[in-house]
Enzyme design. Structure first.
Site, PDB file in Angstrom:
ATOM      1  CG  ASP A 164      19.339   0.884 -14.615  1.00  0.00           C
ATOM      2  OD1 ASP A 164      19.545   2.159 -14.659  1.00  0.00           O
ATOM      3  OD2 ASP A 164      20.236   0.123 -14.782  1.00  0.00           O
ATOM      4  CE  LYS A 191      23.415   2.577 -16.188  1.00  0.00           C
ATOM      5  NZ  LYS A 191      22.379   1.417 -16.190  1.00  0.00           N
ATOM      6  CG  ASP A 226      18.542  14.168 -25.268  1.00  0.00           C
ATOM      7  OD1 ASP A 226      18.781  15.217 -25.536  1.00  0.00           O
ATOM      8  OD2 ASP A 226      17.999  13.102 -26.005  1.00  0.00           O
ATOM      9  CB  THR A 243      29.397  -0.196 -10.113  1.00  0.00           C
ATOM     10  OG1 THR A 243      28.452  -0.784 -11.088  1.00  0.00           O
ATOM     11  CG2 THR A 243      28.666   0.479  -9.160  1.00  0.00           C
ATOM     12  CE  LYS A 295      19.290  -3.467 -14.554  1.00  0.00           C
ATOM     13  NZ  LYS A 295      20.634  -3.467 -14.898  1.00  0.00           N
ATOM     14  NE  ARG A 342      27.094 -10.336 -14.964  1.00  0.00           N
ATOM     15  CZ  ARG A 342      27.881  -9.547 -15.387  1.00  0.00           C
ATOM     16  NH1 ARG A 342      28.567 -10.072 -16.279  1.00  0.00           N
ATOM     17  NH2 ARG A 342      28.151  -8.410 -14.912  1.00  0.00           N
TER      18      ARG A 342
END
Length: 240
Positions: free
Chosen positions: A64, A66, A69, A128, A37, A219
């Site tokens: 990613d 997002k 607009d 999330t 990603k 992570r």
């Protein structure tokens, strides 16, 4: 039971880090990982070339960004983002059916220009990192599961290929959207891993069992002392 290759294809490694660390991780995991990603942190620092660089290493890319607009801007933004060669691109489901339809048009225009497969679009539902209190803070009084379902149904109907949701909503979304929808789940943490800023989480095996197509994991892999061993452990859990 999944093979190692099938398990690897379920995991998207989140490279929310510097360019140098991203390349180090990509090289470490070469021949094992299938997906990475590239999020806003890395993309805004490095630009479209980072997508090409990952693809040159044989990796598929979830971009990613997002995107959110007015429809005109989104159509152009998605066309440009798709031209980088990204395999999946995130847009915001909150942008309305008209915005999602414009995003689909932009992705189709890019596929026509460069040839090959169209970039798949997944609509962000409820982040999330948000819980019920956070949702209410921004004026949404529905329960999280209801809001995710509303955004998912509208987005897929308007042209998205699937959604991004927490593992806790994956089962309901699989039932709602059917077997072919892309259900991408962040908030995936192996047992014992640090939770961080995620609120609605599950283990990798639980997320896949619930109906997730892809697991976004950062992570627990990228911050591990041995990222390859951490990745292999997650694949082993999915193969069990």
């Amino acid at each position: 039971m999944l093979s190692y290759e099938e398990a690897s294809d379920k995991v998207i490694i989140a490279l929310d880090c510097s360019r140098e660390r991203a390349f180090e991780l990509a090289d470490l995991l070469a021949g094992k990982a299938t997906w990475v990603k590239v999020g806003m942190t890395l993309f805004y620092a490095e630009g479209p070339s980072i997508v090409a660089a990952m693809r040159e290493r044989g990796l598929k890319v979830f971009l990613d960004l997002k995107v959110h607009d007015i429809p005109f801007q989104v159509q152009g933004a998605v066309r440009s983002a798709s031209l980088t060669g990204a395999d999946i691109l995130s847009i915001h489901g909150l942008g309305s059916s008209a915005m999602v339809a414009a995003a689909r048009k932009g992705a189709e225009e890019a596929a026509e220009l460069r040839g090959g497969d169209r970039t798949r679009l997944v609509a962000i539902s409820v982040l999330t990192s948000m819980d019920q209190a956070a949702l209410e803070e921004i004026g949404v009084e529905r329960q999280i599961a209801d809001e995710v379902a509303r955004l998912a149904g509208n987005s897929v109907k308007a042209g998205a290929d699937g959604i991004v949701c927490s593992p806790q909503e994956a089962s309901a979304m699989r039932e709602l959207l059917g077997p072919d929808a892309w259900i991408v789940t962040p908030g995936v943490r192996p047992a014992g891993a640090e939770i961080g800023d995620q609120k609605r989480i599950a283990t990798p095996a639980a997320a896949i069992a619930a109906g997730a197509s892809k697991l976004v994991i950062g992570r627990p892999i990228t911050g591990a002392d041995d990222p390859v061993a951490a990745f292999d452990a997650i694949c082993a859990e999915l193969m069990a």
